[in-house]
Design a protein around this motif. Sequence first.
Motif, mmCIF file in Angstrom:
data_model
loop_
_atom_site.group_PDB
_atom_site.id
_atom_site.type_symbol
_atom_site.label_atom_id
_atom_site.label_comp_id
_atom_site.label_asym_id
_atom_site.label_seq_id
_atom_site.Cartn_x
_atom_site.Cartn_y
_atom_site.Cartn_z
ATOM 1 N N MET A 1 0.845 -1.171 0.000
ATOM 2 C CA MET A 1 0.000 0.000 0.000
ATOM 3 C C MET A 1 0.902 1.251 0.000
ATOM 4 O O MET A 1 1.873 1.322 0.734
ATOM 5 C CB MET A 1 -0.890 -0.009 1.241
ATOM 6 C CG MET A 1 -1.738 1.238 1.361
ATOM 7 S SD MET A 1 -2.971 1.181 2.673
ATOM 8 C CE MET A 1 -1.988 0.981 4.128
ATOM 9 N N VAL A 2 0.553 2.199 -0.832
ATOM 10 C CA VAL A 2 1.308 3.449 -0.930
ATOM 11 C C VAL A 2 0.590 4.514 -0.102
ATOM 12 O O VAL A 2 -0.622 4.686 -0.230
ATOM 13 C CB VAL A 2 1.433 3.893 -2.402
ATOM 14 C CG1 VAL A 2 2.119 5.233 -2.509
ATOM 15 C CG2 VAL A 2 2.172 2.846 -3.204
ATOM 16 N N THR A 3 1.357 5.203 0.751
ATOM 17 C CA THR A 3 0.787 6.207 1.648
ATOM 18 C C THR A 3 1.623 7.468 1.614
ATOM 19 O O THR A 3 2.854 7.404 1.564
ATOM 20 C CB THR A 3 0.743 5.669 3.100
ATOM 21 O OG1 THR A 3 0.038 4.431 3.116
ATOM 22 C CG2 THR A 3 0.073 6.639 4.030
ATOM 23 N N ALA A 4 0.968 8.618 1.648
ATOM 24 C CA ALA A 4 1.659 9.908 1.734
ATOM 25 C C ALA A 4 1.708 10.330 3.195
ATOM 26 O O ALA A 4 0.704 10.270 3.898
ATOM 27 C CB ALA A 4 0.949 10.957 0.896
ATOM 28 N N PHE A 5 2.886 10.752 3.642
ATOM 29 C CA PHE A 5 3.098 11.171 5.020
ATOM 30 C C PHE A 5 3.456 12.659 5.064
ATOM 31 O O PHE A 5 4.339 13.106 4.328
ATOM 32 C CB PHE A 5 4.233 10.373 5.663
ATOM 33 C CG PHE A 5 3.917 8.921 5.841
ATOM 34 C CD1 PHE A 5 3.340 8.461 7.012
ATOM 35 C CD2 PHE A 5 4.191 8.007 4.831
ATOM 36 C CE1 PHE A 5 3.052 7.118 7.176
ATOM 37 C CE2 PHE A 5 3.899 6.664 4.981
ATOM 38 C CZ PHE A 5 3.321 6.217 6.160
ATOM 39 N N ASP A 6 2.791 13.399 5.937
ATOM 40 C CA ASP A 6 3.103 14.808 6.197
ATOM 41 C C ASP A 6 4.333 14.826 7.098
ATOM 42 O O ASP A 6 4.279 14.370 8.239
ATOM 43 C CB ASP A 6 1.900 15.454 6.885
ATOM 44 C CG ASP A 6 2.107 16.920 7.228
ATOM 45 O OD1 ASP A 6 3.231 17.443 7.103
ATOM 46 O OD2 ASP A 6 1.118 17.552 7.640
ATOM 47 N N VAL A 7 5.469 15.347 6.584
ATOM 48 C CA VAL A 7 6.720 15.238 7.341
ATOM 49 C C VAL A 7 7.261 16.548 7.897
ATOM 50 O O VAL A 7 8.022 16.540 8.854
ATOM 51 C CB VAL A 7 7.813 14.519 6.515
ATOM 52 C CG1 VAL A 7 7.447 13.055 6.317
ATOM 53 C CG2 VAL A 7 8.066 15.197 5.192
ATOM 54 N N CYS A 8 6.895 17.688 7.291
ATOM 55 C CA CYS A 8 7.354 18.974 7.840
ATOM 56 C C CYS A 8 6.710 20.125 7.077
ATOM 57 O O CYS A 8 6.102 19.929 6.025
ATOM 58 C CB CYS A 8 8.875 19.099 7.793
ATOM 59 S SG CYS A 8 9.602 19.356 6.169
ATOM 60 N N ALA A 9 6.873 21.312 7.624
ATOM 61 C CA ALA A 9 6.429 22.521 6.939
ATOM 62 C C ALA A 9 7.449 22.884 5.862
ATOM 63 O O ALA A 9 8.659 22.732 6.077
ATOM 64 C CB ALA A 9 6.276 23.668 7.924
ATOM 65 N N LEU A 10 6.986 23.355 4.737
ATOM 66 C CA LEU A 10 7.888 23.793 3.674
ATOM 67 C C LEU A 10 8.831 24.876 4.189
ATOM 68 O O LEU A 10 10.009 24.898 3.847
ATOM 69 C CB LEU A 10 7.083 24.299 2.473
ATOM 70 C CG LEU A 10 7.898 24.815 1.295
ATOM 71 C CD1 LEU A 10 8.799 23.725 0.733
ATOM 72 C CD2 LEU A 10 6.971 25.352 0.210
ATOM 73 N N SER A 11 8.334 25.745 5.042
ATOM 74 C CA SER A 11 9.150 26.843 5.583
ATOM 75 C C SER A 11 10.289 26.347 6.476
ATOM 76 O O SER A 11 11.223 27.093 6.766
ATOM 77 C CB SER A 11 8.270 27.826 6.361
ATOM 78 O OG SER A 11 7.629 27.169 7.439
ATOM 79 N N ASP A 12 10.240 25.074 6.898
ATOM 80 C CA ASP A 12 11.316 24.495 7.711
ATOM 81 C C ASP A 12 12.543 24.140 6.876
ATOM 82 O O ASP A 12 13.594 23.838 7.436
ATOM 83 C CB ASP A 12 10.838 23.229 8.427
ATOM 84 C CG ASP A 12 9.841 23.506 9.529
ATOM 85 O OD1 ASP A 12 9.771 24.665 9.996
ATOM 86 O OD2 ASP A 12 9.117 22.574 9.923
ATOM 87 N N LEU A 13 12.401 24.145 5.557
ATOM 88 C CA LEU A 13 13.500 23.786 4.660
ATOM 89 C C LEU A 13 13.828 24.958 3.743
ATOM 90 O O LEU A 13 13.056 25.279 2.853
ATOM 91 C CB LEU A 13 13.111 22.605 3.776
ATOM 92 C CG LEU A 13 13.117 21.217 4.365
ATOM 93 C CD1 LEU A 13 12.498 20.231 3.387
ATOM 94 C CD2 LEU A 13 14.518 20.780 4.721
#
Length: 105
Positions: free
Chosen positions: A1-13
């Motif tokens: 099963m393919v799953t998308a994970f929320d890993v950080c805010a774009l502003s953190d990178l």
Amino acid sequence: MVTAFDVCALSDLVDGDKRLVHAGGEDILLCRTGVDIRAVRNMCTHAASGLEEGRLRGGVLVCPLHGARFDLNEGGRCLGGAGYRPLMMFETKVEGGRVWVVVEV
């Protein structure tokens, strides 16, 4: 099963940043070059060492252990060194100011 994970805010990178995240049982290194966010398994294909301490310049990630160079804009292919396989890369997407990584679990 393919799953998308929320890993950080774009502003953190910011441009040139790396960030180690965990998603779907994987240690994943996020790398930002300009507007692109690349995600790779945090493991050099030569000696199974972590890449989070390596240098990132212009889309090229350098292994801190042996200096192997991997082009993140070319599917993680190694730019030298016999026997080095490409890095395992993960699909990324940005939605609502958040970075998502797609992992097969």
